[in-house]
Design a protein around this motif. Structure first.
Motif, PDB file in Angstrom:
ATOM      1  N   UNK A 358       0.875  -1.181   0.000  1.00  0.00           N
ATOM      2  CA  UNK A 358       0.000   0.000   0.000  1.00  0.00           C
ATOM      3  C   UNK A 358       0.905   1.221   0.000  1.00  0.00           C
ATOM      4  N   UNK A 359       0.528   2.214  -0.765  1.00  0.00           N
ATOM      5  CA  UNK A 359       1.370   3.399  -0.793  1.00  0.00           C
ATOM      6  C   UNK A 359       0.826   4.446  -1.735  1.00  0.00           C
ATOM      7  N   UNK A 360       1.705   5.370  -2.115  1.00  0.00           N
ATOM      8  CA  UNK A 360       1.285   6.443  -3.005  1.00  0.00           C
ATOM      9  C   UNK A 360       2.086   6.434  -4.289  1.00  0.00           C
ATOM     10  N   UNK A 361       1.617   7.206  -5.248  1.00  0.00           N
ATOM     11  CA  UNK A 361       2.289   7.274  -6.533  1.00  0.00           C
ATOM     12  C   UNK A 361       1.712   8.364  -7.387  1.00  0.00           C
ATOM     13  N   UNK A 362       2.225   8.476  -8.585  1.00  0.00           N
ATOM     14  CA  UNK A 362       1.727   9.462  -9.535  1.00  0.00           C
ATOM     15  C   UNK A 362       0.516   8.921 -10.268  1.00  0.00           C
ATOM     16  N   UNK A 363      -0.567   9.678 -10.235  1.00  0.00           N
ATOM     17  CA  UNK A 363      -1.818   9.254 -10.867  1.00  0.00           C
ATOM     18  C   UNK A 363      -1.671   9.257 -12.389  1.00  0.00           C
ATOM     19  N   UNK A 364      -2.353   8.311 -13.033  1.00  0.00           N
ATOM     20  CA  UNK A 364      -2.368   8.179 -14.489  1.00  0.00           C
ATOM     21  C   UNK A 364      -0.969   7.965 -15.053  1.00  0.00           C
ATOM     22  N   UNK A 365      -0.177   7.161 -14.336  1.00  0.00           N
ATOM     23  CA  UNK A 365       1.198   6.916 -14.767  1.00  0.00           C
ATOM     24  C   UNK A 365       1.287   5.817 -15.815  1.00  0.00           C
ATOM     25  N   UNK A 366       0.219   5.082 -16.026  1.00  0.00           N
ATOM     26  CA  UNK A 366       0.225   3.997 -16.995  1.00  0.00           C
ATOM     27  C   UNK A 366      -0.540   2.795 -16.494  1.00  0.00           C
ATOM     28  N   UNK A 367      -0.561   1.743 -17.282  1.00  0.00           N
ATOM     29  CA  UNK A 367      -1.318   0.538 -16.953  1.00  0.00           C
ATOM     30  C   UNK A 367      -0.597  -0.285 -15.893  1.00  0.00           C
ATOM     31  N   UNK A 368      -1.370  -0.999 -15.100  1.00  0.00           N
ATOM     32  CA  UNK A 368      -0.835  -1.981 -14.162  1.00  0.00           C
ATOM     33  C   UNK A 368      -0.926  -3.356 -14.817  1.00  0.00           C
ATOM     34  N   UNK A 369       0.019  -4.244 -14.493  1.00  0.00           N
ATOM     35  CA  UNK A 369      -0.009  -5.560 -15.128  1.00  0.00           C
ATOM     36  C   UNK A 369      -0.032  -6.723 -14.148  1.00  0.00           C
ATOM     37  N   UNK A 370      -0.064  -6.435 -12.832  1.00  0.00           N
ATOM     38  CA  UNK A 370      -0.198  -7.493 -11.855  1.00  0.00           C
ATOM     39  C   UNK A 370       1.041  -8.338 -11.649  1.00  0.00           C
ATOM     40  N   UNK A 371       2.184  -7.914 -12.172  1.00  0.00           N
ATOM     41  CA  UNK A 371       3.392  -8.740 -12.094  1.00  0.00           C
ATOM     42  C   UNK A 371       4.201  -8.507 -10.827  1.00  0.00           C
ATOM     43  N   UNK A 372       3.892  -7.482 -10.068  1.00  0.00           N
ATOM     44  CA  UNK A 372       4.659  -7.186  -8.860  1.00  0.00           C
ATOM     45  C   UNK A 372       5.143  -5.761  -8.809  1.00  0.00           C
ATOM     46  N   UNK A 373       5.339  -5.144  -9.966  1.00  0.00           N
ATOM     47  CA  UNK A 373       5.679  -3.728 -10.004  1.00  0.00           C
ATOM     48  C   UNK A 373       4.391  -2.907  -9.965  1.00  0.00           C
ATOM     49  N   UNK A 374       4.466  -1.687  -9.441  1.00  0.00           N
ATOM     50  CA  UNK A 374       3.338  -0.766  -9.450  1.00  0.00           C
ATOM     51  C   UNK A 374       3.742   0.427 -10.309  1.00  0.00           C
ATOM     52  N   UNK A 375       3.122   0.559 -11.460  1.00  0.00           N
ATOM     53  CA  UNK A 375       3.465   1.642 -12.369  1.00  0.00           C
ATOM     54  C   UNK A 375       3.125   2.982 -11.729  1.00  0.00           C
ATOM     55  N   UNK A 376       4.121   3.852 -11.619  1.00  0.00           N
ATOM     56  CA  UNK A 376       3.917   5.177 -11.053  1.00  0.00           C
ATOM     57  C   UNK A 376       4.150   5.276  -9.561  1.00  0.00           C
ATOM     58  N   UNK A 377       4.490   4.149  -8.895  1.00  0.00           N
ATOM     59  CA  UNK A 377       4.649   4.164  -7.437  1.00  0.00           C
ATOM     60  C   UNK A 377       5.800   5.074  -7.010  1.00  0.00           C
ATOM     61  N   UNK A 378       5.574   5.820  -5.922  1.00  0.00           N
ATOM     62  CA  UNK A 378       6.618   6.634  -5.309  1.00  0.00           C
ATOM     63  C   UNK A 378       7.163   5.951  -4.046  1.00  0.00           C
ATOM     64  N   UNK A 379       6.251   5.444  -3.246  1.00  0.00           N
ATOM     65  CA  UNK A 379       6.609   4.903  -1.935  1.00  0.00           C
ATOM     66  C   UNK A 379       5.528   3.931  -1.519  1.00  0.00           C
ATOM     67  N   UNK A 380       5.839   3.079  -0.550  1.00  0.00           N
ATOM     68  CA  UNK A 380       4.832   2.193  -0.011  1.00  0.00           C
ATOM     69  C   UNK A 380       5.303   1.513   1.251  1.00  0.00           C
ATOM     70  N   UNK A 381       4.372   0.976   2.013  1.00  0.00           N
ATOM     71  CA  UNK A 381       4.710   0.230   3.215  1.00  0.00           C
ATOM     72  C   UNK A 381       4.173  -1.188   3.106  1.00  0.00           C
ATOM     73  N   UNK A 382       4.754  -2.080   3.915  1.00  0.00           N
ATOM     74  CA  UNK A 382       4.414  -3.486   3.839  1.00  0.00           C
ATOM     75  C   UNK A 382       3.751  -4.000   5.101  1.00  0.00           C
ATOM     76  N   UNK A 383       3.468  -5.299   5.093  1.00  0.00           N
ATOM     77  CA  UNK A 383       2.815  -5.920   6.237  1.00  0.00           C
ATOM     78  C   UNK A 383       3.761  -5.920   7.434  1.00  0.00           C
ATOM     79  N   UNK A 384       3.162  -5.962   8.616  1.00  0.00           N
ATOM     80  CA  UNK A 384       3.961  -5.887   9.842  1.00  0.00           C
ATOM     81  C   UNK A 384       4.872  -7.096  10.041  1.00  0.00           C
ATOM     82  N   UNK A 385       4.488  -8.249   9.469  1.00  0.00           N
ATOM     83  CA  UNK A 385       5.303  -9.445   9.635  1.00  0.00           C
ATOM     84  C   UNK A 385       6.119  -9.755   8.388  1.00  0.00           C
TER      85      UNK A 385
END
Length: 509
Positions: A358-385
């Motif tokens: 979960x995190x933030x990024x630049x809006x309308x940066x391009x398509x997502x493809x579900x492979x693990x990368x987040x197109x346009x992502x700036x930052x994000x945080x992960x699960x506690x464990x």
């Protein structure tokens, strides 16, 4: 073609319309209405549509209404505790209503009027309507309750993204994952990541290569229709091939032929499916495929010539669907770590499970493809464990006052139920944290790189907070990607410009 699917009417039979509104010319009184007085003088009629014309019918799904004594009524039906609007803000008009498949033909509709003092008056009336017959379960999984469904290529782990290839026959059951049991080799779409693509394998297509080039891209697709039609399309929507299909011996994705690890047989006319060629046969196009796996979101097909022995060569195909609401209910959804803010090993490879979800990024940066990368992502945080450099534990300010402990772990999950249109969130220990409602609008929006919209009640999903808003919980999420292995949601406030801040969520199987 615009398509709106409300989860509460899974047949796809509810469409808003404003055909030929019949506005009343009566005198509107300011007196307080009751349900009885509102219905006095109201008229109703039912029609079928024949050759573009309304034809009176006692069971017609086009319903004309007129309330001469009020300025406007809202027309809706109920499914559970939710209202689904059929017509809004008119005193008269015609709307279309097709109940969900297999419903009782006798349907109750509600007509709501708001008095000047703010009190709502609701009158109801029953109509006998034409109802679509329930589909055979085997056909439904291919065409959805809507009666048509698109299937496109799904890259696998074979050869770093192959969607078609060869393998050892009778190697074992397929499990619907990114793995193809028994795969030796495979090639991928022309615009994908696979080491080998269809372009280098034209010999397998024989003389049909020029004709079928358009079906070799990530957004190429085939559409199964309830009348048994099967149509293949290019990414631009151009028809490549038209054929037919039928399905046999399928039983809720159970193995029906243990000797072949088969879940049934898909029979088609010759050349009907995408890239319909058996490997190393010079262009032979099978018409009967063993079903290795088939659920509402995933299909694996196998072909081997009669008499093929164990571990002799067979051909496999990998497909997925993302335009059926049932995709959300195929399995539970957990957090899916991405490559964003992930740890890397000495060779620069992402360490599994350490990325942000979960995190933030630049809006309308391009398509997502579900492979693990987040197109346009700036930052994000992960699960506690997990092993992400930043975790939910350090981001409580984003949750405001609505934070519920337990939804920020790898075992946390959300479960969609399409029968009652609910989504339930569970904590790390399996305890229920909360539940809400949802609906899907699967109308693509290419300008927003979105395949549709997930609408929910407030706070219905895991960690439902928009970033940097002090705890705001959106109720409408753009779907960046939806498939068997990945669900990516995006939220940006209305009016957000390109590369301004948005929030993203990553969920997986």
């Amino acid at each position: 073609m615009k398509k709106t699917l409300m989860i509460l009417a899974l047949t796809g039979g509810v469409f808003l319309t404003s055909c030929d509104p019949q506005k009343a010319e009566g005198v509107f009184e300011s007196t307080t209405m009751t349900a009885e007085s509102m219905m006095n003088g109201a008229t109703f009629a039912q029609f079928d549509m024949v050759d573009g014309k309304y034809v009176p019918s006692e069971t017609g799904n086009y319903i004309q209404y007129n309330f001469p004594g009020v300025q406007a009524v809202n027309v809706y039906y109920m499914k559970g505790n939710d209202k689904k609007t059929l017509s809004y803000g008119r005193s008269g008009g015609i709307f279309y209503y097709m109940p969900s498949r297999g419903s009782d033909p006798l349907q109750t509709l509600y007509f709501s009027y708001l008095n000047a003092d703010g009190t709502e008056v609701v009158a109801e009336k029953q109509f006998t309507l034409e109802v679509a017959q329930a589909l055979d379960p085997a056909v439904k999984v291919l065409v959805s309750d809507d009666g048509s469904k698109k299937w496109k290529w799904m890259p696998t782990n074979a050869n770093e993204g192959a969607v078609w290839g060869n393998g050892g026959y009778l190697a074992g059951e397929q499990d619907g994952s990114l793995n193809i049991n028994g795969a030796w080799w495979g090639c991928g779409v022309l615009d994908g990541t696979c080491k080998d693509t269809f372009e280098s394998q034209t010999a397998h297509a024989g003389s049909r290569w020029p004709e079928v080039q358009g079906e070799c891209y990530a957004l190429s697709y085939m559409e199964f229709l309830e009348d048994g039609s099967l149509i293949a399309y290019s990414p631009e929507g151009a028809v490549i091939n038209e054929g037919t299909f039928s399905i046999k011996d399928y039983n809720n994705n159970q193995v029906t032929n243990a000797d072949k690890f088969s879940r049934g047989t898909l029979e088609t006319s010759e050349g009907a499916i995408l890239w319909p060629f058996a490997i190393n046969t010079g262009g032979m196009q099978p018409t009967a495929f063993e079903i290795g796996w088939l659920d509402p979101s995933r299909m694996v097909l196998i072909y081997a010539a009669d008499g093929t022995g164990g571990w002799s060569e067979c051909t496999w195909w990998s497909f997925m669907s993302d335009d059926d609401p049932e995709v959300l209910a195929v399995h539970d959804w957990h957090w899916k770590p991405t490559s964003v803010n992930a740890k890397t090993d000495d060779d620069g490879n992402v360490v599994a499970g350490t990325g942000a979800v979960w995190g933030n990024g630049g809006y309308l940066a391009g398509s997502q493809d579900g492979t693990g990368a987040i197109n346009g992502a700036w930052w994000g945080c992960g699960v506690n464990d997990g092993g992400c450099a930043d975790t939910f534990a350090g981001q409580m300010a984003h949750a405001g006052a609505a934070y519920v402990e337990g939804e920020e772990y790898s075992e946390s999950k959300m479960v969609f139920n399409v029968e009652d249109a609910t989504v339930t969130v569970y904590g790390k220990d399996g305890n229920e944290l909360r539940s809400g409602s949802f609906s899907l609008d699967l109308t693509p929006n290419p300008a927003n790189f979105s395949i549709g919209t997930l609408n929910t009640s407030e706070g219905a999903i895991l960690w439902p907070f928009a970033i940097n808003t002090g705890g705001q919980m959106p109720t409408s999420f753009e779907i960046g990607y939806m498939g068997p292995e990945s669900l990516i949601l995006i939220y940006a406030a209305p009016g957000t410009g390109a590369w301004s801040e948005c929030t993203w969520w990553s969920f997986g199987k």
